[in-house]
Design a protein around this motif. Structure first.
Motif, PDB file in Angstrom:
ATOM      1  N   SER A  33      12.106 -16.164   0.077  1.00  0.00           N
ATOM      2  CA  SER A  33      11.376 -16.650   1.696  1.00  0.00           C
ATOM      3  C   SER A  33       9.468 -17.297   0.832  1.00  0.00           C
ATOM      4  N   ALA A  34       8.854 -16.111   0.690  1.00  0.00           N
ATOM      5  CA  ALA A  34       7.840 -16.245   0.785  1.00  0.00           C
ATOM      6  C   ALA A  34       7.211 -17.375  -0.225  1.00  0.00           C
ATOM      7  N   ALA A  35       8.084 -17.427  -1.018  1.00  0.00           N
ATOM      8  CA  ALA A  35       8.403 -18.943  -2.099  1.00  0.00           C
ATOM      9  C   ALA A  35       8.543 -20.460  -1.589  1.00  0.00           C
ATOM     10  N   SER A  36       9.625 -20.552  -0.663  1.00  0.00           N
ATOM     11  CA  SER A  36       9.857 -21.174   0.246  1.00  0.00           C
ATOM     12  C   SER A  36       8.835 -22.016   1.073  1.00  0.00           C
ATOM     13  N   ASP A  37       8.379 -20.883   2.067  1.00  0.00           N
ATOM     14  CA  ASP A  37       7.306 -21.113   2.867  1.00  0.00           C
ATOM     15  C   ASP A  37       5.764 -21.369   1.976  1.00  0.00           C
ATOM     16  N   ALA A  38       5.511 -21.152   1.088  1.00  0.00           N
ATOM     17  CA  ALA A  38       4.294 -22.030  -0.059  1.00  0.00           C
ATOM     18  C   ALA A  38       4.947 -23.389   0.047  1.00  0.00           C
ATOM     19  N   HIS A  39       6.077 -23.390  -0.575  1.00  0.00           N
ATOM     20  CA  HIS A  39       6.029 -24.845  -0.995  1.00  0.00           C
ATOM     21  C   HIS A  39       6.187 -25.752   0.163  1.00  0.00           C
ATOM     22  N   GLU A  40       6.724 -25.551   1.438  1.00  0.00           N
ATOM     23  CA  GLU A  40       6.403 -26.079   2.879  1.00  0.00           C
ATOM     24  C   GLU A  40       5.299 -26.622   2.881  1.00  0.00           C
ATOM     25  N   GLN A  41       4.312 -25.280   2.384  1.00  0.00           N
ATOM     26  CA  GLN A  41       2.881 -25.426   3.169  1.00  0.00           C
ATOM     27  C   GLN A  41       2.008 -26.792   1.953  1.00  0.00           C
TER      28      GLN A  41
ATOM     29  N   GLY B 276      25.531 -15.503 -13.068  1.00  0.00           N
ATOM     30  CA  GLY B 276      24.218 -15.125 -13.141  1.00  0.00           C
ATOM     31  C   GLY B 276      23.766 -14.439 -11.934  1.00  0.00           C
ATOM     32  N   GLY B 277      22.574 -13.174 -11.915  1.00  0.00           N
ATOM     33  CA  GLY B 277      22.270 -13.145 -10.775  1.00  0.00           C
ATOM     34  C   GLY B 277      21.603 -14.289 -10.296  1.00  0.00           C
ATOM     35  N   GLY B 278      21.112 -15.128 -10.670  1.00  0.00           N
ATOM     36  CA  GLY B 278      20.117 -15.735 -10.184  1.00  0.00           C
ATOM     37  C   GLY B 278      20.463 -17.392  -9.649  1.00  0.00           C
ATOM     38  N   SER B 279      21.693 -17.206  -9.603  1.00  0.00           N
ATOM     39  CA  SER B 279      22.911 -17.979  -9.124  1.00  0.00           C
ATOM     40  C   SER B 279      22.737 -17.869  -7.743  1.00  0.00           C
ATOM     41  N   ALA B 280      22.264 -16.570  -6.516  1.00  0.00           N
ATOM     42  CA  ALA B 280      22.013 -16.169  -4.920  1.00  0.00           C
ATOM     43  C   ALA B 280      21.049 -16.452  -5.096  1.00  0.00           C
TER      44      ALA B 280
ATOM     45  N   THR C 186      -1.527 -16.194  -3.227  1.00  0.00           N
ATOM     46  CA  THR C 186      -0.436 -15.086  -2.520  1.00  0.00           C
ATOM     47  C   THR C 186       0.581 -15.147  -3.481  1.00  0.00           C
ATOM     48  N   THR C 187       1.713 -13.710  -3.320  1.00  0.00           N
ATOM     49  CA  THR C 187       2.551 -13.681  -3.736  1.00  0.00           C
ATOM     50  C   THR C 187       3.084 -14.448  -3.749  1.00  0.00           C
ATOM     51  N   GLY C 188       3.351 -15.436  -2.754  1.00  0.00           N
ATOM     52  CA  GLY C 188       3.954 -16.496  -2.171  1.00  0.00           C
ATOM     53  C   GLY C 188       4.138 -17.666  -3.132  1.00  0.00           C
ATOM     54  N   GLU C 189       2.974 -18.119  -3.549  1.00  0.00           N
ATOM     55  CA  GLU C 189       2.605 -18.758  -3.986  1.00  0.00           C
ATOM     56  C   GLU C 189       2.547 -19.078  -5.881  1.00  0.00           C
ATOM     57  N   VAL C 190       2.317 -17.666  -6.120  1.00  0.00           N
ATOM     58  CA  VAL C 190       2.359 -17.320  -7.100  1.00  0.00           C
ATOM     59  C   VAL C 190       4.125 -16.942  -8.033  1.00  0.00           C
ATOM     60  N   ALA C 191       5.415 -16.907  -7.002  1.00  0.00           N
ATOM     61  CA  ALA C 191       6.806 -16.690  -6.959  1.00  0.00           C
ATOM     62  C   ALA C 191       6.604 -18.551  -7.010  1.00  0.00           C
TER      63      ALA C 191
ATOM     64  N   PRO D 101       0.902  -1.214   0.062  1.00  0.00           N
ATOM     65  CA  PRO D 101       0.226  -0.293   0.216  1.00  0.00           C
ATOM     66  C   PRO D 101       1.009   0.922  -0.095  1.00  0.00           C
ATOM     67  N   ASP D 102       1.879   1.854   0.603  1.00  0.00           N
ATOM     68  CA  ASP D 102       2.846   2.765   0.677  1.00  0.00           C
ATOM     69  C   ASP D 102       3.812   2.247  -0.469  1.00  0.00           C
ATOM     70  N   GLY D 103       3.057   1.252  -1.465  1.00  0.00           N
ATOM     71  CA  GLY D 103       4.272   2.069  -2.971  1.00  0.00           C
ATOM     72  C   GLY D 103       5.373   0.119  -2.786  1.00  0.00           C
ATOM     73  N   SER D 104       6.276  -0.017  -2.068  1.00  0.00           N
ATOM     74  CA  SER D 104       7.350  -0.325  -2.026  1.00  0.00           C
ATOM     75  C   SER D 104       7.046  -0.852  -1.590  1.00  0.00           C
ATOM     76  N   LEU D 105       8.355  -2.417  -2.923  1.00  0.00           N
ATOM     77  CA  LEU D 105       8.325  -3.842  -3.490  1.00  0.00           C
ATOM     78  C   LEU D 105       8.897  -4.070  -2.518  1.00  0.00           C
ATOM     79  N   PRO D 106       8.265  -5.583  -2.045  1.00  0.00           N
ATOM     80  CA  PRO D 106       9.014  -6.540  -1.739  1.00  0.00           C
ATOM     81  C   PRO D 106      10.781  -6.288  -2.405  1.00  0.00           C
ATOM     82  N   THR D 107      11.711  -7.020  -1.310  1.00  0.00           N
ATOM     83  CA  THR D 107      13.028  -7.481  -1.963  1.00  0.00           C
ATOM     84  C   THR D 107      12.827  -9.151  -2.672  1.00  0.00           C
ATOM     85  N   TRP D 108      13.688  -9.075  -3.494  1.00  0.00           N
ATOM     86  CA  TRP D 108      14.209 -10.945  -3.842  1.00  0.00           C
ATOM     87  C   TRP D 108      14.067 -11.688  -2.909  1.00  0.00           C
ATOM     88  N   GLY D 109      14.985 -11.293  -1.959  1.00  0.00           N
ATOM     89  CA  GLY D 109      14.580 -12.349  -0.674  1.00  0.00           C
ATOM     90  C   GLY D 109      13.528 -12.404   0.487  1.00  0.00           C
ATOM     91  N   GLU D 110      12.543 -11.482   0.022  1.00  0.00           N
ATOM     92  CA  GLU D 110      11.399 -12.263   1.069  1.00  0.00           C
ATOM     93  C   GLU D 110      10.468 -12.950  -0.633  1.00  0.00           C
TER      94      GLU D 110
END
Length: 478
Positions: free
Chosen positions: A329-337, A412-416, A374-379, A317-326
Motif C-alpha cells: 500500500s505504501a509503494a502504491s501511494d508513493a507511485h500515485e504521488q 510463489g509468494g510474490g504472485s499475491a 520514505t519506506t513507501g518510496e523505497v518499496a 519504535p515498538d519493534g514491530s515490522l510493517p506487514t507485507w500488505g502495508e
C-alpha cells in the motif's frame, strides 16, 4: 481413499510442510501442517546454514502431518540450489554448510580467468550455467584453498536436499535439477563433466550418478519412522525449488514466460534444448535442469530479498515490522504521488549489503534519480526496479529463443503482490497470470502424485492446478 503426499519445501528464509491430495472431483487440496524459520548464522567466520536445525524441522513437519491425521504415503524435499555438504567415509559431515551469501567466493572467477584454469566463456559453453559469484564450482574452489583437508577426506558430495533425503531414508543421490545449479554438469550430457572436475582439481569420485526427479529413493529409516510415527516412501521431486515452482505454472500455451517470485525472482521458460551462445552468456541466462530432462532457461534476479531486507530495516519504535500488505500500500501511494526511481536489481551490491535501504538510496543518488525518503518510496523503487528487470529479461529471452511470449505467469509468494503484478504487466506489455502462491510445494507434490499413478503426466497435473486454484489475470494499462 486418495493418497496423501507431503512436500517439505525449504527456502532461504523459511520452510513449510504441506500435505497434498486429490479430492473426488480431481482438484488438488493443500494443507500446511508445519512452518519454520530458516536463515544464515555466523560460524567460523562464514555465513552458514544450521543444517541440524533444518533436519529437526523436517522431522517436526513429518510428525505434524501424522498428528493432524494426514499421514502421507510419500515425502519429497526441495530447497534452494548451489549449497552442499561433504561426507567422510563414515558419512559424517565435514565442516559447515556454508551459504551462498558468504563472501568466500569473491574473486574466484577472476582468478580462474587470470590463470587460464577456466575462462567463463568456456565454462558457460560446457554447462550453460550463468555466472553467479556463489556458483558451487566457485564454492568448491574456495573450499579447496581454505580447507583442502576437507576435500581430501570427502567421500560423498551432496546438495542440501540430497543430504536431507539421506538422513530420511539412508540413500544417497545427486538429483538432476539441483545438481545442474553447480555449474559442474554438462548442458547436453546431463551428467557430471569429468574434464571440468579435473580442470578444477576436484575429486571426481565424490560425485554420485545423477538421478532424475520422479524416482523413489526408499522408505524412511526405521529410527525416523519411529520418531514421526509412520513409514513413507521418499520420492525425488525436482529438488531445486525453482524446478518445482516451474512445474506448477498452469501455462495456457507453449509461449508462456514463467516467473517464480520469492526471495529470488527466477524468470524464464521451458526449452527442449539448452541455449549456450555467447550472447546468452553475456546476458547471464542460465540453463538449469528441469523435470523430464527439459531445461529451465532463465535468469536469476535479486527478487523479494530486497524488500525482505527493507521490511527488517523498517521496524517501528515498538519493534514491530510493517506487514507485507502495508508495504504494498505504501509503494502504491508513493507511485500515485508521482515518485519514480529504479535501480539495477541484478547488481551484486544488493546481494548482502549492510543496509538495503541505504544501498537503494545510494544507487538512486549515483544515477541522478530522486532519492527515496520514505519506506513507501523505497518499496516503490524496489518493485518498479524488479518490474523493469522482468521486462528487459523477457525482451532478451525473445531474442535468444526466437519465441514471442504471450504472457507472464507468476507463481510463489510474490504472485499475491498486486502492485508488483500490475507493474510487471505494464513494463512487459503482457498480461500477467498470478498464482498459485504455493508454486514450489505444488510442483513437489505433483511429481509425487505422478509417481504414485494418481496423475498421468505433467499436462494433466497442470490442468488439475488450473482448476484447483484462483489464477488472477492482470492486464497492462499504462
Amino acid at each position: 481413499m486418495a493418497l496423501r503426499h507431503l512436500a517439505i519445501d525449504i527456502g532461504a528464509s523459511s520452510g513449510r510442510a504441506i500435505v497434498g491430495e486429490l479430492d473426488e472431483t480431481g482438484r488438488l487440496r493443500l494443507t500446511e501442517v508445519h512452518r519454520f524459520e530458516n536463515g544464515l548464522v555466523q560460524r567460523g567466520g562464514h555465513l552458514c546454514w544450521d543444517i541440524d536445525a533444518l533436519w529437526e524441522s523436517v522431522l517436526d513437519g513429518l510428525a505434524a502431518a501424522h498428528e493432524r491425521g494426514l499421514t502421507p504415503a510419500t515425502v519429497g524435499v526441495d530447497t534452494w540450489g548451489v549449497d552442499f555438504v561433504l561426507l567422510d567415509g563414515s558419512d559424517r559431515r565435514l565442516g559447515e554448510a556454508v551459504g551462498y551469501r558468504d563472501a568466500r567466493t569473491q574473486g574466484v572467477r577472476e582468478e580462474l580467468e587470470r590463470t587460464g584454469v577456466l575462462p567463463f566463456s568456456e565454462h558457460y559453453a560446457r554447462t550453460g550455467i550463468q555466472y553467479q559469484p556463489f556458483n558451487t564450482a566457485y564454492q568448491l574452489w574456495a573450499l579447496k584453498r581454505e580447507h583442502p583437508e576437507q576435500l581430501a577426506a570427502a567421500r560423498t558430495f551432496l546438495m542440501v536436499p540430497d543430504y536431507l533425503n539421506f538422513l530420511l531414508c539412508g540413500e544417497k543421490a545427486n538429483e538432476y535439477t539441483n545438481a545442474s545449479t553447480t555449474a559442474l554438469v554438462g548442458a547436453t550430457s546431463r551428467d557430471w563433466d569429468r574434464e571440468l572436475l579435473g580442470r578444477l582439481d576436484l575429486p571426481a569420485d565424490i560425485f554420485l550418478p545423477v538421478s532424475m526427479p520422479g524416482c523413489a529413493l526408499g522408505h524412511l529409516r526405521p529410527e525416523v519412522a519411529r520418531r514421526v510415527g509412520f513409514d513413507a516412501e521418499v520420492v525425488l521431486p525436482a529438488t531445486h525449488d525453482t524446478g518445482s515452482a516451474f512445474l506448477a505454472v498452469p501455462a495456457r500455451d507453449d509461449r508462456a514466460a514463467f516467473l517464480s517470485s520469492g526471495t529470488w525472482s527466477l524468470l524464464g521458460t521451458e526449452l527442449a534444448a539448452p541455449v549456450t551462445s555467447p550472447s546468452s552468456a553475456a546476458a547471464n541466462f542460465t540453463n538449469e535442469g528441469g523435470y523430464q530432462a527439459r531445461y529451465r532457461y532463465l535468469k536469476n534476479i535479486m527478487g523479494l530479498w530486497m524488500i525482505q531486507c527493507v521490511r527488517r530495516e523498517s521496524a517501528r519504535p515498538d519493534g514491530s515490522l510493517p506487514t507485507w500488505g502495508e508495504l504494498v500500500s505504501a509503494a502504491s501511494d508513493a507511485h500515485e504521488q508521482g515518485f519514480r526511481s529504479t535501480v539495477d536489481a541484478e547488481d551484486e551490491r544488493f546481494l548482502s549489503p549492510d543496509s538495503m535501504v541505504g544501498e537503494v538510496c545510494a544507487a538512486c543518488a549515483e544515477a541522478g534519480q530522486p532519492v527515496p525518503g520514505t519506506t513507501g518510496e523505497v518499496a516503490c523503487t524496489v518493485y518498479d526496479s524488479l518490474a523493469a528487470d522482468y521486462a528487459r529479461t523477457v525482451r532478451q529471452m525473445q531474442e535468444f529463443t526466437g519465441t514471442t511470449f504471450t504472457s507472464v505467469n507468476v507463481v510463489g509468494g510474490g504472485s499475491a503482490n498486486a502492485y508488483l503484478n500490475q507493474a510487471t504487466a505494464n513494463a512487459c506489455g503482457l498480461p500477467v497470470y498470478a498464482g498459485p502462491t504455493e508454486g514450489t510445494a505444488l510442483g513437489n507434490l505433483i511429481v509425487q502424485m505422478i509417481h504414485a499413478g494418481e496423475l498421468a503426466d505433467l499436462v494433466s497435473a497442470r490442468a488439475a492446478i488450473a482448476r484447483s486454484f484462483d489464477i488472477k489475470e492482470v492486464l497492462p494499462h499504462e
